[in-house]
Design a protein around this motif. Structure first.
Motif, PDB file in Angstrom:
ATOM      1  N   MET A 137     155.554 -27.706 -44.783  1.00 24.21           N
ATOM      2  CA  MET A 137     154.398 -26.803 -44.939  1.00 24.21           C
ATOM      3  C   MET A 137     152.952 -27.468 -45.619  1.00 24.21           C
ATOM      4  N   GLU A 138     152.100 -27.476 -44.725  1.00 24.29           N
ATOM      5  CA  GLU A 138     150.780 -28.025 -45.325  1.00 24.29           C
ATOM      6  C   GLU A 138     149.752 -27.147 -45.592  1.00 24.29           C
ATOM      7  N   LEU A 139     149.131 -27.380 -46.718  1.00 23.97           N
ATOM      8  CA  LEU A 139     147.912 -26.307 -47.132  1.00 23.97           C
ATOM      9  C   LEU A 139     146.734 -26.956 -47.163  1.00 23.97           C
ATOM     10  N   GLY A 140     145.727 -26.105 -46.933  1.00 26.66           N
ATOM     11  CA  GLY A 140     144.262 -26.704 -46.709  1.00 26.66           C
ATOM     12  C   GLY A 140     143.184 -25.657 -47.095  1.00 26.66           C
ATOM     13  N   ILE A 141     141.959 -25.951 -46.874  1.00 22.30           N
ATOM     14  CA  ILE A 141     140.735 -25.172 -46.912  1.00 22.30           C
ATOM     15  C   ILE A 141     139.947 -25.192 -45.689  1.00 22.30           C
ATOM     16  N   SER A 142     139.401 -24.249 -45.287  1.00 25.80           N
ATOM     17  CA  SER A 142     138.482 -24.241 -44.376  1.00 25.80           C
ATOM     18  C   SER A 142     137.168 -23.455 -45.062  1.00 25.80           C
ATOM     19  N   THR A 143     136.059 -23.901 -44.246  1.00 23.87           N
ATOM     20  CA  THR A 143     134.745 -23.405 -44.678  1.00 23.87           C
ATOM     21  C   THR A 143     133.738 -23.358 -43.526  1.00 23.87           C
ATOM     22  N   PHE A 144     132.966 -22.426 -43.425  1.00 18.30           N
ATOM     23  CA  PHE A 144     131.892 -22.343 -42.473  1.00 18.30           C
ATOM     24  C   PHE A 144     130.442 -22.802 -43.153  1.00 18.30           C
ATOM     25  N   VAL A 145     130.451 -23.184 -44.315  1.00 17.19           N
ATOM     26  CA  VAL A 145     129.241 -23.753 -44.871  1.00 17.19           C
ATOM     27  C   VAL A 145     128.259 -22.728 -44.976  1.00 17.19           C
ATOM     28  N   GLU A 146     128.489 -21.479 -45.402  1.00 15.42           N
ATOM     29  CA  GLU A 146     127.618 -20.537 -45.351  1.00 15.42           C
ATOM     30  C   GLU A 146     126.326 -20.712 -46.305  1.00 15.42           C
ATOM     31  N   THR A 147     125.307 -20.010 -45.808  1.00 12.62           N
ATOM     32  CA  THR A 147     124.020 -19.990 -46.880  1.00 12.62           C
ATOM     33  C   THR A 147     123.297 -18.576 -46.751  1.00 12.62           C
ATOM     34  N   THR A 148     124.186 -17.733 -47.175  1.00 10.13           N
ATOM     35  CA  THR A 148     123.945 -16.411 -47.119  1.00 10.13           C
ATOM     36  C   THR A 148     123.148 -15.876 -48.462  1.00 10.13           C
ATOM     37  N   ARG A 179     154.961 -17.800 -43.613  1.00 10.89           N
ATOM     38  CA  ARG A 179     155.768 -18.923 -43.030  1.00 10.89           C
ATOM     39  C   ARG A 179     156.995 -18.432 -42.634  1.00 10.89           C
ATOM     40  N   LYS A 180     157.750 -17.490 -43.533  1.00  5.65           N
ATOM     41  CA  LYS A 180     159.140 -17.316 -43.076  1.00  5.65           C
ATOM     42  C   LYS A 180     159.093 -16.196 -41.912  1.00  5.65           C
ATOM     43  N   HIS A 181     158.171 -15.401 -41.581  1.00  3.21           N
ATOM     44  CA  HIS A 181     158.213 -14.054 -40.573  1.00  3.21           C
ATOM     45  C   HIS A 181     157.348 -14.404 -39.355  1.00  3.21           C
ATOM     46  N   VAL A 182     156.107 -15.327 -39.537  1.00  3.67           N
ATOM     47  CA  VAL A 182     155.359 -15.747 -38.532  1.00  3.67           C
ATOM     48  C   VAL A 182     155.769 -17.168 -37.819  1.00  3.67           C
ATOM     49  N   GLY A 183     156.074 -18.153 -38.923  1.00  2.69           N
ATOM     50  CA  GLY A 183     156.483 -19.577 -38.487  1.00  2.69           C
ATOM     51  C   GLY A 183     155.450 -20.442 -38.723  1.00  2.69           C
ATOM     52  N   VAL A 184     154.319 -20.103 -39.280  1.00  2.00           N
ATOM     53  CA  VAL A 184     153.263 -21.260 -39.464  1.00  2.00           C
ATOM     54  C   VAL A 184     153.669 -22.580 -40.150  1.00  2.00           C
ATOM     55  N   THR A 185     153.134 -23.641 -39.671  1.00  2.00           N
ATOM     56  CA  THR A 185     153.547 -24.779 -40.763  1.00  2.00           C
ATOM     57  C   THR A 185     152.287 -25.476 -41.371  1.00  2.00           C
ATOM     58  N   ARG A 186     151.322 -24.660 -41.230  1.00  2.00           N
ATOM     59  CA  ARG A 186     149.945 -25.052 -42.013  1.00  2.00           C
ATOM     60  C   ARG A 186     149.182 -23.809 -42.308  1.00  2.00           C
ATOM     61  N   PHE A 187     148.581 -23.672 -43.326  1.00  2.52           N
ATOM     62  CA  PHE A 187     147.847 -22.618 -43.704  1.00  2.52           C
ATOM     63  C   PHE A 187     146.562 -23.138 -44.240  1.00  2.52           C
ATOM     64  N   PHE A 188     145.241 -22.468 -43.632  1.00  3.71           N
ATOM     65  CA  PHE A 188     144.155 -22.761 -44.501  1.00  3.71           C
ATOM     66  C   PHE A 188     143.898 -21.679 -45.124  1.00  3.71           C
ATOM     67  N   LEU A 189     143.381 -21.870 -46.239  1.00  2.61           N
ATOM     68  CA  LEU A 189     142.807 -20.671 -47.163  1.00  2.61           C
ATOM     69  C   LEU A 189     141.139 -20.850 -46.776  1.00  2.61           C
ATOM     70  N   HIS A 190     140.414 -20.073 -46.415  1.00  4.20           N
ATOM     71  CA  HIS A 190     139.082 -19.990 -45.862  1.00  4.20           C
ATOM     72  C   HIS A 190     138.109 -19.228 -47.072  1.00  4.20           C
ATOM     73  N   MET A 191     137.408 -20.328 -47.720  1.00  2.00           N
ATOM     74  CA  MET A 191     136.544 -19.765 -48.729  1.00  2.00           C
ATOM     75  C   MET A 191     135.545 -20.705 -49.149  1.00  2.00           C
ATOM     76  N   PRO A 192     134.307 -20.441 -49.345  1.00  2.80           N
ATOM     77  CA  PRO A 192     133.983 -18.839 -49.539  1.00  2.80           C
ATOM     78  C   PRO A 192     133.749 -18.072 -48.420  1.00  2.80           C
ATOM     79  N   HIS A 193     133.612 -16.788 -48.621  1.00  2.00           N
ATOM     80  CA  HIS A 193     133.264 -16.224 -47.499  1.00  2.00           C
ATOM     81  C   HIS A 193     132.267 -15.293 -47.937  1.00  2.00           C
ATOM     82  N   GLY A 194     130.930 -15.798 -47.079  1.00  2.00           N
ATOM     83  CA  GLY A 194     129.659 -15.562 -47.689  1.00  2.00           C
ATOM     84  C   GLY A 194     129.516 -16.510 -48.812  1.00  2.00           C
ATOM     85  N   THR A 195     128.145 -16.556 -49.483  1.00  2.00           N
ATOM     86  CA  THR A 195     127.816 -17.458 -50.565  1.00  2.00           C
ATOM     87  C   THR A 195     128.386 -16.987 -52.100  1.00  2.00           C
ATOM     88  N   MET A 196     129.120 -17.913 -52.577  1.00  2.44           N
ATOM     89  CA  MET A 196     129.619 -17.758 -53.915  1.00  2.44           C
ATOM     90  C   MET A 196     129.204 -18.634 -54.871  1.00  2.44           C
TER      91      MET A 196
END
Length: 351
Positions: free
Chosen positions: A1-12, A302-319
């Motif tokens: 199971m891989e874990l990571g971060i994703s971002t859209f580089v928001e400037t709100t 992971r157990k019920h959908v079967g993903v092997t990699r998860f991206f936590l997307h943050m921030p959502h908007g500017t933080m």
């Protein structure tokens, strides 16, 4: 199971102060966030492509390259590249360059894009939306598989026995298909045997995406691919803090503001605190909470959908940058070990 971060580089505009960070400052912050994600042991970091005033990353490969020399193990990917309005030759060259700079850690995640600004910007007709993606994906995969390429299509000049350089460090540069959850996208990715990424966002229940994963695997198996070797990822907004209450209250203002900007643009129903609280529940699509809560939700997925990699997307908007850095640190040092340990234990029990 891989874990990571994703971002859209928001400037709100900051939800608390109303101030808007410059594109340059936010880009530098993102590089710091990638470096920290590498240091705390996360597996992957993704940067999305946009062409609007409220996003700073129109060129994910350049942003990722800025972090390549400052990191050692984390994989670096687009999330996503809008392939329909891009030149596949240039996309491959950019990410092959990134692969060289990172010594084999680059990946390409491609999609149609839910934002449409790039089409008129680069001279494409939205009436060709589906056809453009199909054709350009075909060319990108030809380049992925062969140094010397011959190809002919409708929306780009033909290529006859031309070499595409540089070549990547990896034997084959990974190409993932990103999807907002359509059944057609799942089947298409499966037929091609390409790694598949689901954007599990909005007023949805993550477990409902099990159908897309099933169709993806079924299509891949029918096309002759070994399903056990095909990675499946998901991407969801979220945030980690030391306590559940702190995480929920810290993540709400920017999420509320950003979601309502999009609701206004799309003419959809305004987002409310009740919507947010429901999404923060165990069955909801926001992965917000203390490390134990977020870990349990990822394990459940992971157990019920079967993903092997998860991206936590943050921030959502500017933080505030420090809030994001603190959350990345907790995600890498406390959430990820919990998830990996439990998933390994669970997988062993399934054998």
């Amino acid at each position: 199971m891989e874990l990571g971060i994703s971002t859209f580089v928001e400037t709100t505009p900051d939800a608390a102060t109303g101030n808007t960070i410059s594109h340059a400052e936010r880009l530098r912050e993102v590089v710091e966030e990638i470096v920290l994600a590498d240091q705390v042991g996360l597996d992957v970091y993704g940067v999305g492509e946009h062409h609007r005033h409220d996003y700073a990353a129109s060129s994910p490969a350049v942003v990722l390259a800025a972090a390549a020399s400052q990191t050692t193990r984390i994989r670096l990917t687009s999330a996503v590249m809008i392939l329909s309005s891009a030149d596949p030759v240039r996309v491959f060259q950019d990410f092959a360059t990134l692969d060289g700079l990172s010594n084999g850690r680059a990946e390409i995640m491609v999609g149609r894009g839910s934002f449409l600004e790039s089409f008129p910007l680069f001279g494409y007709d939205l009436n060709d939306y589906e056809e453009l993606f199909e054709e350009k994906l075909d060319l990108l995969l030809r380049i992925q598989q062969s140094e010397i390429v011959s190809w002919n299509g409708k929306h780009r000049s033909a290529i006859h026995e031309l070499g595409i350089y540089p070549r990547p460090v990896q034997e084959q540069l990974p190409v993932w298909i990103g999807s907002a959850g359509s059944l057609e996208s799942a089947v298409r990715a499966g037929k091609l045997g390409l790694p598949f990424v689901l954007a599990i966002i909005g007023a949805v229940q993550p477990l409902d995406y099990a159908e897309q994963v099933h169709l993806y695997k079924q299509a891949a198996a029918e096309a002759g691919f070994d399903v056990s070797k095909l990675p499946i990822a998901s991407h969801s907004h979220g945030f980690v803090a030391k306590s559940q209450e702190e995480a929920i209250e810290t993540f709400f203002p920017s999420t509320f503001a950003r979601t309502n900007v999009r609701a206004l643009e799309k003419g959809t129903t305004p987002y409310t605190r009740a919507n947010y609280d429901e999404a923060c529940s165990f069955e909801g699509a926001l992965y917000v909470g203390d490390p134990d809560t977020v870990a349990k939700k990822i394990i459940h997925l992971r157990k019920h959908v079967g993903v092997t990699r998860f991206f936590l997307h943050m921030p959502h908007g500017t933080m505030p940058h420090q809030d994001v850095m603190d959350a990345i640190r907790l995600f890498g040092t406390e959430v990820a070990p919990r998830v990996r340990e439990e998933v390994q234990r669970w997988e062993q029990s399934q054998r």
